[in-house]
Design an enzyme around this catalytic site. Structure first.
Site, PDB file in Angstrom:
ATOM      1  N   ASP A  12       0.935  -1.295   0.039  1.00 16.06           N
ATOM      2  CA  ASP A  12      -0.069  -0.596   0.063  1.00 16.06           C
ATOM      3  C   ASP A  12       0.439   1.529   0.059  1.00 16.06           C
ATOM      4  O   ASP A  12       0.750   1.594   1.299  1.00 16.06           O
ATOM      5  CB  ASP A  12      -0.541  -0.301   1.063  1.00 16.06           C
ATOM      6  CG  ASP A  12      -0.282   0.170   2.299  1.00 16.06           C
ATOM      7  OD1 ASP A  12      -0.462   0.348   3.432  1.00 16.06           O
ATOM      8  OD2 ASP A  12       0.991  -0.713   2.252  1.00 16.06           O
ATOM      9  N   ASP A  17       7.054   1.333   1.783  1.00 13.43           N
ATOM     10  CA  ASP A  17       6.340   0.335   0.585  1.00 13.43           C
ATOM     11  C   ASP A  17       7.037   0.692  -0.487  1.00 13.43           C
ATOM     12  O   ASP A  17       7.723  -0.587  -1.454  1.00 13.43           O
ATOM     13  CB  ASP A  17       4.781  -0.063   0.039  1.00 13.43           C
ATOM     14  CG  ASP A  17       3.574   0.170   1.449  1.00 13.43           C
ATOM     15  OD1 ASP A  17       3.649   1.018   2.025  1.00 13.43           O
ATOM     16  OD2 ASP A  17       3.259  -0.920   1.541  1.00 13.43           O
ATOM     17  N   ASN A  41      -2.123   2.731   3.615  1.00 16.13           N
ATOM     18  CA  ASN A  41      -1.968   4.002   3.572  1.00 16.13           C
ATOM     19  C   ASN A  41      -2.460   5.167   3.062  1.00 16.13           C
ATOM     20  O   ASN A  41      -2.721   6.373   3.702  1.00 16.13           O
ATOM     21  CB  ASN A  41      -0.533   4.219   3.363  1.00 16.13           C
ATOM     22  CG  ASN A  41       0.633   3.612   4.008  1.00 16.13           C
ATOM     23  OD1 ASN A  41       0.580   3.109   5.757  1.00 16.13           O
ATOM     24  ND2 ASN A  41       1.774   3.066   3.188  1.00 16.13           N
ATOM     25  N   THR A 124       2.676  -5.743   2.409  1.00 18.19           N
ATOM     26  CA  THR A 124       3.382  -5.090   3.288  1.00 18.19           C
ATOM     27  C   THR A 124       2.607  -3.781   3.544  1.00 18.19           C
ATOM     28  O   THR A 124       2.073  -2.500   3.964  1.00 18.19           O
ATOM     29  CB  THR A 124       4.792  -4.225   2.624  1.00 18.19           C
ATOM     30  OG1 THR A 124       3.981  -3.396   1.477  1.00 18.19           O
ATOM     31  CG2 THR A 124       5.839  -5.470   2.971  1.00 18.19           C
ATOM     32  N   PHE A 165      -0.570  -0.906  12.678  1.00 15.54           N
ATOM     33  CA  PHE A 165      -1.473  -0.368  11.373  1.00 15.54           C
ATOM     34  C   PHE A 165      -2.218  -1.735  10.278  1.00 15.54           C
ATOM     35  O   PHE A 165      -3.809  -1.656  10.306  1.00 15.54           O
ATOM     36  CB  PHE A 165      -0.966   1.147  10.670  1.00 15.54           C
ATOM     37  CG  PHE A 165      -2.175   1.434   9.552  1.00 15.54           C
ATOM     38  CD1 PHE A 165      -1.656   0.531   7.970  1.00 15.54           C
ATOM     39  CD2 PHE A 165      -2.856   3.107   9.688  1.00 15.54           C
ATOM     40  CE1 PHE A 165      -2.095   1.432   7.312  1.00 15.54           C
ATOM     41  CE2 PHE A 165      -3.410   3.605   8.531  1.00 15.54           C
ATOM     42  CZ  PHE A 165      -3.533   2.845   7.143  1.00 15.54           C
ATOM     43  N   ASN A 166      -1.015  -1.708   9.990  1.00 13.67           N
ATOM     44  CA  ASN A 166      -1.284  -2.841   8.798  1.00 13.67           C
ATOM     45  C   ASN A 166      -2.789  -3.760   9.257  1.00 13.67           C
ATOM     46  O   ASN A 166      -4.221  -4.411   8.236  1.00 13.67           O
ATOM     47  CB  ASN A 166      -0.071  -3.605   8.037  1.00 13.67           C
ATOM     48  CG  ASN A 166       0.375  -2.582   7.534  1.00 13.67           C
ATOM     49  OD1 ASN A 166       0.073  -1.671   6.961  1.00 13.67           O
ATOM     50  ND2 ASN A 166       1.869  -3.390   7.318  1.00 13.67           N
ATOM     51  N   GLN A 227       7.076  12.689   9.794  1.00 17.40           N
ATOM     52  CA  GLN A 227       7.118  11.385  10.853  1.00 17.40           C
ATOM     53  C   GLN A 227       7.870  12.483  12.494  1.00 17.40           C
ATOM     54  O   GLN A 227       7.266  12.601  13.773  1.00 17.40           O
ATOM     55  CB  GLN A 227       7.646   9.833  11.214  1.00 17.40           C
ATOM     56  CG  GLN A 227       6.671   9.707   9.727  1.00 17.40           C
ATOM     57  CD  GLN A 227       7.050   7.849  10.279  1.00 17.40           C
ATOM     58  OE1 GLN A 227       6.795   8.292  11.814  1.00 17.40           O
ATOM     59  NE2 GLN A 227       7.512   7.429   9.384  1.00 17.40           N
ATOM     60  N   HIS A 239       9.153   0.378   7.755  1.00 18.57           N
ATOM     61  CA  HIS A 239       8.857  -0.709   8.541  1.00 18.57           C
ATOM     62  C   HIS A 239       9.262  -2.110   7.468  1.00 18.57           C
ATOM     63  O   HIS A 239      10.136  -2.728   7.797  1.00 18.57           O
ATOM     64  CB  HIS A 239       7.781  -0.314   8.302  1.00 18.57           C
ATOM     65  CG  HIS A 239       7.204   0.228   9.406  1.00 18.57           C
ATOM     66  ND1 HIS A 239       7.240   0.054  10.818  1.00 18.57           N
ATOM     67  CD2 HIS A 239       7.143   1.224   9.445  1.00 18.57           C
ATOM     68  CE1 HIS A 239       6.971   1.153  11.810  1.00 18.57           C
ATOM     69  NE2 HIS A 239       6.563   1.724  10.844  1.00 18.57           N
ATOM     70  N   ASP A 240       8.372  -1.402   6.528  1.00 17.99           N
ATOM     71  CA  ASP A 240       8.182  -2.452   5.577  1.00 17.99           C
ATOM     72  C   ASP A 240       9.562  -3.100   4.244  1.00 17.99           C
ATOM     73  O   ASP A 240       9.798  -4.559   4.053  1.00 17.99           O
ATOM     74  CB  ASP A 240       6.973  -2.309   4.274  1.00 17.99           C
ATOM     75  CG  ASP A 240       5.250  -1.843   4.506  1.00 17.99           C
ATOM     76  OD1 ASP A 240       5.683  -0.554   3.728  1.00 17.99           O
ATOM     77  OD2 ASP A 240       5.274  -2.194   5.328  1.00 17.99           O
TER      78      ASP A 240
HETATM   79  O1  RIB Z   1       3.127   0.486  10.842  1.00 11.05           O
HETATM   80  C1  RIB Z   1       3.518  -0.104   9.933  1.00 11.05           C
HETATM   81  C2  RIB Z   1       2.629  -0.123   8.202  1.00 11.05           C
HETATM   82  O2  RIB Z   1       1.903   0.445   7.966  1.00 11.05           O
HETATM   83  C3  RIB Z   1       3.580  -0.089   7.854  1.00 11.05           C
HETATM   84  O3  RIB Z   1       3.299  -0.661   6.560  1.00 11.05           O
HETATM   85  C4  RIB Z   1       3.524   1.303   6.664  1.00 11.05           C
HETATM   86  O4  RIB Z   1       3.857   1.251   5.022  1.00 11.05           O
HETATM   87  C5  RIB Z   1       1.793   1.628   6.513  1.00 11.05           C
HETATM   88  O5  RIB Z   1       0.955   0.695   6.182  1.00 11.05           O
HETATM   89 CA    CA Z   2       2.410  -0.442   3.932  1.00 12.14          CA
END
Ligand code: RIB
Ligand code: CA
Length: 310
Positions: A12, A17, A41, A124, A165-166, A227, A239-240
């Site tokens: 996303d 990503d 996202n 991701t 989040f994901n 951020q 993260h991804d």
């Molecule tokens: O929490 C982090 C995740 O949420 C990552 O994949 C970021 O791209 C968002 O999608």
């Molecule tokens: Ca992501």
């Protein structure tokens, strides 16, 4: 040296990503069979356009399919505070002809898996498309080597005290994947919070001085700035790409098997991944959970990946 691994990336984009796409497209390691997009996202049209822009800018010609416009049950929650209104603020891509696959994301996952063997599916973003594909055509399980997902955590959430989040965008999709019987690897916040972007890292990226580094440097500048403004932090977790890096250098991320379930009750812990670290429940260890990361090795993988585009 293992032969190139076949992968499907569901994402996303999203700044992190985008770096995962860059790593996944490295032909010395992977045969990137398809990219599918999900809402997360940003909305599906934005994440799809972003995935297309990044893939084509980097010269990846794989099919790209738009996935589900909404999570399985919940209404969509996006994340403009981190990724901006476009979902990938910070870099102007050329105007491409957006010839997406005629299939939707779930159907492209199904077709790609039935046409191939031993495929690693990396997600991701919210796992809506993979969950739909598993429900639509369970036979695809025979074609999946493993699933590696960025999501969840062994500790505290990033969009609620409990949830990452994901997973919180689509907890029911995560439930379907965790109970699929597939080999599943979870790359959660407990390790991705150690993959931190800062100004020094961005300077190293820019010093590479190629087309990819210009894109990554511009994107990471905005990702970090957003951020800093939103969370008041000085470094931003990327993260991804940890999912893909864990395949490129297996010593970069340490996994251990645990029983993992996701809370789909609608209480304050909705969307929480419960990792049974002390095996209280004596349940099947259905998930390999990332418990540590070597951040220096991770950044070496990312920087080497960017250098590939010289
Ligand atoms: O929490 C982090 C995740 O949420 C990552 O994949 C970021 O791209 C968002 O999608
Ligand atoms: Ca992501």
């Amino acid at each position: 040296m293992e032969k190139r691994r076949k992968i499907i990336l569901d994402c996303d984009p999203g700044h992190d990503d985008a770096i995962a796409i860059l790593l996944a497209g490295q032909i010395r390691y992977f045969d990137l069979l398809a990219i599918t997009t999900c809402a997360g996202n940003q909305t599906i049209d934005k994440t799809s356009r972003n995935a297309f822009n990044v893939a084509r800018y980097l010269g990846f010609g794989c099919p790209i399919a738009k996935g589900a416009t909404l999570p399985l049950v919940q209404e969509l929650t996006t994340c403009p505070s981190v990724h901006g209104e476009s979902g990938l603020d910070g870099f102007d891509f050329p105007n491409y002809k957006y010839d997406f696959s005629p299939l939707n994301g779930a159907d492209l996952i199904i077709k790609t898996l039935l046409d191939n063997e031993d495929v690693t599916v990396v997600t991701t973003g919210p796992m809506t498309n993979l969950a739909l594909a598993l429900r639509l055509e369970p036979k695809i399980k025979e074609h999946i080597r493993e699933v590696i997902f960025m999501g969840g955590t062994t500790d505290y959430g990033n969009v609620s005290p409990a949830a990452e989040f994901n997973i919180l965008v689509d907890p029911e999709a995560c439930y379907i994947v965790l109970h699929s019987g597939l080999k599943v690897k979870m790359v959660g916040l407990n390790v991705t919070r150690k993959a931190l972007v800062n100004k020094e890292i961005i300077a190293k990226v820019r010093a590479i001085g190629n087309t990819a580094s210009r894109m990554v440097g511009d994107l990471l500048d905005v990702f970090l700035e957003n951020q800093i403004k939103t969370f008041g932090i000085k470094e931003a977790p990327l993260h991804d790409p940890v999912t893909i890096a864990s395949m490129i250098d297996e010593s970069c991320v340490t996994f251990k098997p645990y029983n993992v379930d996701v809370d789909i009750s609608h209480g304050p812990s909705y969307g929480r991944t419960n990792v049974d670290m002390f095996d209280y429940l004596k349940q099947e260890k259905n998930c390999f959970v990332a418990i540590d990361i070597d951040s220096e090795k991770f950044w070496n993988v990312v920087l080497d990946g960017i250098k590939e585009f010289n």
